[in-house]
Design a protein around this motif. Sequence first.
Motif, PDB file in Angstrom:
ATOM      1  N   MET A   1      16.988  -0.097  13.706  1.00  0.00           N
ATOM      2  CA  MET A   1      17.781   0.054  12.495  1.00  0.00           C
ATOM      3  C   MET A   1      17.169  -0.770  11.364  1.00  0.00           C
ATOM      4  SD  MET A   1      20.312   2.161  13.085  1.00  0.00           S
ATOM      5  CE  MET A   1      21.878   1.915  12.330  1.00  0.00           C
ATOM      6  N   THR A   2      16.603  -1.914  11.732  1.00  0.00           N
ATOM      7  CA  THR A   2      15.975  -2.766  10.718  1.00  0.00           C
ATOM      8  C   THR A   2      14.807  -2.043  10.062  1.00  0.00           C
ATOM      9  OG1 THR A   2      16.618  -4.733  11.952  1.00  0.00           O
ATOM     10  CG2 THR A   2      14.862  -5.000  10.321  1.00  0.00           C
ATOM     11  N   GLU A   3      13.984  -1.408  10.873  1.00  0.00           N
ATOM     12  CA  GLU A   3      12.827  -0.678  10.332  1.00  0.00           C
ATOM     13  C   GLU A   3      13.272   0.483   9.450  1.00  0.00           C
ATOM     14  OE1 GLU A   3       8.983   1.905  11.845  1.00  0.00           O
ATOM     15  OE2 GLU A   3       9.917   0.507  13.247  1.00  0.00           O
ATOM     16  N   ILE A   4      14.301   1.174   9.853  1.00  0.00           N
ATOM     17  CA  ILE A   4      14.823   2.294   9.057  1.00  0.00           C
ATOM     18  C   ILE A   4      15.299   1.784   7.706  1.00  0.00           C
ATOM     19  CG2 ILE A   4      16.703   3.969   8.896  1.00  0.00           C
ATOM     20  CD1 ILE A   4      16.417   4.257  11.993  1.00  0.00           C
ATOM     21  N   ALA A   5      16.037   0.678   7.725  1.00  0.00           N
ATOM     22  CA  ALA A   5      16.531   0.095   6.473  1.00  0.00           C
ATOM     23  C   ALA A   5      15.367  -0.321   5.577  1.00  0.00           C
ATOM     24  CB  ALA A   5      17.425  -1.105   6.769  1.00  0.00           C
ATOM     25  N   GLU A   6      14.355  -0.948   6.161  1.00  0.00           N
ATOM     26  CA  GLU A   6      13.187  -1.368   5.378  1.00  0.00           C
ATOM     27  C   GLU A   6      12.487  -0.172   4.756  1.00  0.00           C
ATOM     28  OE1 GLU A   6      10.726  -3.707   7.975  1.00  0.00           O
ATOM     29  OE2 GLU A   6      12.159  -5.362   8.030  1.00  0.00           O
ATOM     30  N   ARG A   7      12.268   0.867   5.542  1.00  0.00           N
ATOM     31  CA  ARG A   7      11.598   2.066   5.018  1.00  0.00           C
ATOM     32  C   ARG A   7      12.409   2.734   3.920  1.00  0.00           C
ATOM     33  NH1 ARG A   7       8.348   5.416   9.574  1.00  0.00           N
ATOM     34  NH2 ARG A   7       7.165   3.668  10.408  1.00  0.00           N
ATOM     35  N   ALA A   8      13.720   2.667   4.036  1.00  0.00           N
ATOM     36  CA  ALA A   8      14.591   3.274   3.025  1.00  0.00           C
ATOM     37  C   ALA A   8      14.760   2.376   1.803  1.00  0.00           C
ATOM     38  CB  ALA A   8      15.950   3.587   3.632  1.00  0.00           C
ATOM     39  N   GLY A   9      14.293   1.134   1.924  1.00  0.00           N
ATOM     40  CA  GLY A   9      14.420   0.207   0.803  1.00  0.00           C
ATOM     41  C   GLY A   9      15.826  -0.311   0.603  1.00  0.00           C
ATOM     42  N   ILE A  10      16.576  -0.391   1.695  1.00  0.00           N
ATOM     43  CA  ILE A  10      17.959  -0.887   1.625  1.00  0.00           C
ATOM     44  C   ILE A  10      18.143  -1.974   2.683  1.00  0.00           C
ATOM     45  CG2 ILE A  10      18.925   1.252   0.707  1.00  0.00           C
ATOM     46  CD1 ILE A  10      19.786   1.991   3.532  1.00  0.00           C
ATOM     47  N   GLY A  11      19.233  -2.670   2.596  1.00  0.00           N
ATOM     48  CA  GLY A  11      19.526  -3.696   3.584  1.00  0.00           C
ATOM     49  C   GLY A  11      20.063  -3.101   4.869  1.00  0.00           C
ATOM     50  N   LYS A  12      19.858  -3.836   5.960  1.00  0.00           N
ATOM     51  CA  LYS A  12      20.335  -3.375   7.263  1.00  0.00           C
ATOM     52  C   LYS A  12      21.852  -3.202   7.256  1.00  0.00           C
ATOM     53  CE  LYS A  12      20.102  -6.164  10.819  1.00  0.00           C
ATOM     54  NZ  LYS A  12      19.640  -6.990  11.944  1.00  0.00           N
ATOM     55  N   GLY A  13      22.552  -4.060   6.529  1.00  0.00           N
ATOM     56  CA  GLY A  13      24.009  -3.958   6.448  1.00  0.00           C
ATOM     57  C   GLY A  13      24.463  -2.641   5.845  1.00  0.00           C
ATOM     58  N   THR A  14      23.713  -2.153   4.859  1.00  0.00           N
ATOM     59  CA  THR A  14      24.045  -0.866   4.240  1.00  0.00           C
ATOM     60  C   THR A  14      23.967   0.259   5.268  1.00  0.00           C
ATOM     61  OG1 THR A  14      23.215  -1.641   2.115  1.00  0.00           O
ATOM     62  CG2 THR A  14      23.435   0.744   2.399  1.00  0.00           C
ATOM     63  N   VAL A  15      22.924   0.218   6.081  1.00  0.00           N
ATOM     64  CA  VAL A  15      22.781   1.242   7.126  1.00  0.00           C
ATOM     65  C   VAL A  15      23.962   1.161   8.082  1.00  0.00           C
ATOM     66  CG1 VAL A  15      21.363   2.079   9.043  1.00  0.00           C
ATOM     67  CG2 VAL A  15      20.263   1.270   6.958  1.00  0.00           C
ATOM     68  N   PHE A  16      24.310  -0.038   8.514  1.00  0.00           N
ATOM     69  CA  PHE A  16      25.405  -0.197   9.474  1.00  0.00           C
ATOM     70  C   PHE A  16      26.764   0.150   8.875  1.00  0.00           C
ATOM     71  CE2 PHE A  16      22.424  -2.755  12.075  1.00  0.00           C
ATOM     72  CZ  PHE A  16      22.630  -2.097  13.282  1.00  0.00           C
ATOM     73  N   ARG A  17      26.921   0.011   7.560  1.00  0.00           N
ATOM     74  CA  ARG A  17      28.190   0.411   6.942  1.00  0.00           C
ATOM     75  C   ARG A  17      28.381   1.924   7.023  1.00  0.00           C
ATOM     76  NH1 ARG A  17      27.254  -3.864   3.629  1.00  0.00           N
ATOM     77  NH2 ARG A  17      26.130  -2.720   2.035  1.00  0.00           N
ATOM     78  N   HIS A  18      27.271   2.662   6.971  1.00  0.00           N
ATOM     79  CA  HIS A  18      27.358   4.126   7.018  1.00  0.00           C
ATOM     80  C   HIS A  18      27.262   4.670   8.447  1.00  0.00           C
ATOM     81  CE1 HIS A  18      27.345   4.726   2.698  1.00  0.00           C
ATOM     82  NE2 HIS A  18      26.410   3.785   2.616  1.00  0.00           N
ATOM     83  N   PHE A  19      26.538   3.953   9.288  1.00  0.00           N
ATOM     84  CA  PHE A  19      26.300   4.411  10.661  1.00  0.00           C
ATOM     85  C   PHE A  19      26.509   3.236  11.602  1.00  0.00           C
ATOM     86  CE2 PHE A  19      23.491   6.682   7.737  1.00  0.00           C
ATOM     87  CZ  PHE A  19      23.979   7.970   7.891  1.00  0.00           C
ATOM     88  N   ALA A  20      27.560   3.290  12.388  1.00  0.00           N
ATOM     89  CA  ALA A  20      27.915   2.169  13.260  1.00  0.00           C
ATOM     90  C   ALA A  20      26.855   1.901  14.327  1.00  0.00           C
ATOM     91  CB  ALA A  20      29.263   2.433  13.919  1.00  0.00           C
ATOM     92  N   THR A  21      26.194   2.963  14.776  1.00  0.00           N
ATOM     93  CA  THR A  21      25.177   2.808  15.825  1.00  0.00           C
ATOM     94  C   THR A  21      23.945   3.618  15.465  1.00  0.00           C
ATOM     95  OG1 THR A  21      25.883   4.737  17.096  1.00  0.00           O
ATOM     96  CG2 THR A  21      26.991   2.642  17.598  1.00  0.00           C
ATOM     97  N   LYS A  22      22.872   3.316  16.172  1.00  0.00           N
ATOM     98  CA  LYS A  22      21.642   4.091  15.995  1.00  0.00           C
ATOM     99  C   LYS A  22      21.893   5.561  16.353  1.00  0.00           C
ATOM    100  CE  LYS A  22      18.296   3.725  18.998  1.00  0.00           C
ATOM    101  NZ  LYS A  22      17.179   3.266  19.823  1.00  0.00           N
ATOM    102  N   GLU A  23      22.715   5.788  17.361  1.00  0.00           N
ATOM    103  CA  GLU A  23      23.034   7.152  17.783  1.00  0.00           C
ATOM    104  C   GLU A  23      23.760   7.917  16.678  1.00  0.00           C
ATOM    105  OE1 GLU A  23      23.560   4.405  19.702  1.00  0.00           O
ATOM    106  OE2 GLU A  23      21.881   4.789  21.055  1.00  0.00           O
ATOM    107  N   ASP A  24      24.641   7.222  15.939  1.00  0.00           N
ATOM    108  CA  ASP A  24      25.341   7.866  14.822  1.00  0.00           C
ATOM    109  C   ASP A  24      24.362   8.271  13.719  1.00  0.00           C
ATOM    110  OD1 ASP A  24      27.813   7.621  16.064  1.00  0.00           O
ATOM    111  OD2 ASP A  24      28.283   5.727  15.054  1.00  0.00           O
ATOM    112  N   LEU A  25      23.383   7.416  13.458  1.00  0.00           N
ATOM    113  CA  LEU A  25      22.363   7.735  12.456  1.00  0.00           C
ATOM    114  C   LEU A  25      21.545   8.944  12.891  1.00  0.00           C
ATOM    115  CD1 LEU A  25      20.690   7.189   9.915  1.00  0.00           C
ATOM    116  CD2 LEU A  25      19.373   5.526  11.249  1.00  0.00           C
ATOM    117  N   ILE A  26      21.105   8.926  14.138  1.00  0.00           N
ATOM    118  CA  ILE A  26      20.327  10.051  14.662  1.00  0.00           C
ATOM    119  C   ILE A  26      21.165  11.326  14.620  1.00  0.00           C
ATOM    120  CG2 ILE A  26      19.281  10.997  16.761  1.00  0.00           C
ATOM    121  CD1 ILE A  26      18.460   8.040  17.403  1.00  0.00           C
ATOM    122  N   ALA A  27      22.438  11.224  14.981  1.00  0.00           N
ATOM    123  CA  ALA A  27      23.321  12.394  14.957  1.00  0.00           C
ATOM    124  C   ALA A  27      23.431  12.965  13.553  1.00  0.00           C
ATOM    125  CB  ALA A  27      24.704  12.014  15.488  1.00  0.00           C
ATOM    126  N   ALA A  28      23.538  12.100  12.554  1.00  0.00           N
ATOM    127  CA  ALA A  28      23.650  12.582  11.169  1.00  0.00           C
ATOM    128  C   ALA A  28      22.394  13.334  10.746  1.00  0.00           C
ATOM    129  CB  ALA A  28      23.915  11.411  10.227  1.00  0.00           C
TER     130      ALA A  28
END
Length: 157
Positions: A1-28
């Motif tokens: 999740m950290t790498e995804i956030a870095e590549r997107a140019g956002i903080g890891k917390g932002t990713v976790f606010r939208h997607f509780a788990t890595k599986e939720d992100l992949i599902a989206a």
Amino acid sequence: MTEIAERAGIGKGTVFRHFATKEDLIAAVVEDLLDDLITAAVARCDATDPAAALREFMTYGVDRLAGNQALCDVASGSVRHPDVQAAVVRLGDAAQALVDRARLRADVTGRDVVLLMTGVHQAAAPLRDTEPDLWRRYLDLLFGGLFDTTDPAPPSA
């Protein structure tokens, strides 16, 4: 999740606010890909030539699968996320609408079509680097087998 956030140019917390788990992100991400296939099927449901519409959908689908192994895995049902499973069911239903109009063998279902599309991709995958369009030949072979051989004039799509 950290790498995804870095590549997107956002903080890891932002990713976790939208997607509780890595599986939720992949599902989206996967749901977006499946929705694209569903849209492709639905757009062809009212075509004048139902067999050609089914073939166009299958060609579009296998082309999308050829470019995305994860989508192929998901379409075959290997991802157990409930949102993804629901999208796979919707895809099967959309494909069923095409199957119902295309005068195929009586035992062919929309789910069969989706799984067969993944099979075409998987069969050609080992030679993707040397023969990137081999899946088209396999799709031609498969498509011919979908029609009832007792029908005196299966559609030529």
